[in-house]
Write a protein that holds these residues in place. Structure first.
Motif, PDB file in Angstrom:
ATOM      1  N   VAL A  60      33.533  69.453 -12.673  1.00  0.00           N
ATOM      2  CA  VAL A  60      34.754  69.246 -13.236  1.00  0.00           C
ATOM      3  C   VAL A  60      35.529  69.296 -12.133  1.00  0.00           C
ATOM      4  O   VAL A  60      35.681  70.409 -11.527  1.00  0.00           O
ATOM      5  N   ASP A  61      36.503  68.515 -11.723  1.00  0.00           N
ATOM      6  CA  ASP A  61      37.058  68.865 -10.313  1.00  0.00           C
ATOM      7  C   ASP A  61      38.187  69.630 -10.578  1.00  0.00           C
ATOM      8  O   ASP A  61      38.546  70.058 -11.703  1.00  0.00           O
ATOM      9  N   THR A  64      41.543  68.941 -12.738  1.00  0.00           N
ATOM     10  CA  THR A  64      41.300  68.694 -14.239  1.00  0.00           C
ATOM     11  C   THR A  64      41.108  69.993 -14.866  1.00  0.00           C
ATOM     12  O   THR A  64      41.708  70.462 -15.916  1.00  0.00           O
ATOM     13  N   GLU A  68      43.774  72.387 -17.659  1.00  0.00           N
ATOM     14  CA  GLU A  68      43.153  72.842 -18.688  1.00  0.00           C
ATOM     15  C   GLU A  68      43.142  74.416 -18.543  1.00  0.00           C
ATOM     16  O   GLU A  68      43.704  74.938 -19.843  1.00  0.00           O
ATOM     17  N   ARG A  92      48.615  64.179  -8.703  1.00  0.00           N
ATOM     18  CA  ARG A  92      48.168  64.812  -9.978  1.00  0.00           C
ATOM     19  C   ARG A  92      48.346  66.176 -10.167  1.00  0.00           C
ATOM     20  O   ARG A  92      48.362  66.633 -11.197  1.00  0.00           O
ATOM     21  N   ALA A  96      50.285  67.689 -13.158  1.00  0.00           N
ATOM     22  CA  ALA A  96      49.639  68.882 -14.253  1.00  0.00           C
ATOM     23  C   ALA A  96      50.271  70.125 -14.158  1.00  0.00           C
ATOM     24  O   ALA A  96      49.747  71.098 -14.846  1.00  0.00           O
ATOM     25  N   THR A 147      37.540  55.304 -13.449  1.00  0.00           N
ATOM     26  CA  THR A 147      36.196  55.721 -13.871  1.00  0.00           C
ATOM     27  C   THR A 147      35.155  54.843 -13.108  1.00  0.00           C
ATOM     28  O   THR A 147      34.198  55.348 -12.477  1.00  0.00           O
TER      29      THR A 147
END
Length: 201
Positions: A60-61, A64, A68, A92, A96, A147
């Motif tokens: 998972v980058d 991201t 979370e 990004r 976030a 993607t």
């Protein structure tokens, strides 16, 4: 004492950062992880004040995982590290709600200062990175085009991508064609380069 979770997959870099931070009397590296999918679980166990997260992590980058973590443990502030200040990554991170974004080639004392400022609730963003992010704008790619292009960047064929994403090979080729057109690229390889340079992947 500022309790820090460090997420970095490169062993030598992680060891160097840990050693550097342990020289500071008010910073304590309480946990180290090597993969993005380990961040939230470990943070929930130890409740760090700041998570220092590399952007390029396996599984998972970093962005991201950081998004979370922000949702699951709002008390933990987040500082994202990157080797390159790609505009798309900065956008990004800002979207976030990441509090701090620092390039890895910054002087060593900038990291400890950034951790202190992040822990105190301040945003730490390089003005040039933010200006570059605003200049490049949002990614022109749809989530599905991103993607598919990301899968292609990993060397997967249209057939492999189709099987993985439960699409037909023709649909995958259409997404690749769309990505090539929207990035103004000459071909798939050029589209991958352009999108990676802009931080859209």
């Amino acid at each position: 004492m500022i309790r820090v979770l460090l997420a970095e997959d490169m062993h030598m870099i992680r060891a160097a950062l840990t050693a550097l931070l342990r020289l500071e009397s008010d910073i304590d590296v309480v946990a180290e992880v090597t993969r993005g999918d380990e961040i939230v679980r470990r943070a929930m166990e130890i409740r760090p004040d700041v998570a220092v997260v590399d952007i390029d992590l396996p599984v998972v980058d970093g962005i991201t995982a950081a998004a979370e973590l922000r949702e699951r443990l709002p008390s933990c502030r987040i500082l994202v590290l990157t080797a390159m200040g790609q505009p798309g990554h900065v956008r990004r991170a800002l979207s976030a709600g990441i509090e701090a974004f620092l390039v890895k080639d910054a002087p060593g004392d900038r990291l400890s200062d950034a951790i202190r400022r992040t822990a105190s609730g301040l945003r730490v963003l390089d003005p040039e990175l933010v200006a570059s992010a605003m200049e490049h704008g949002e990614s022109p790619l749809t989530p599905r085009e991103s993607t598919v292009l990301r899968e292609a960047a990993g060397g997967a064929s249209a057939e492999d991508i189709a099987a993985r994403l439960h699409l037909s090979p023709g649909t995958v080729r259409n997404y690749l064609t769309g990505a090539i057109t929207k990035t103004g690229a000459r071909n798939k390889i050029d589209a991958i380069r352009i999108a990676e340079d802009a931080g859209w992947l």
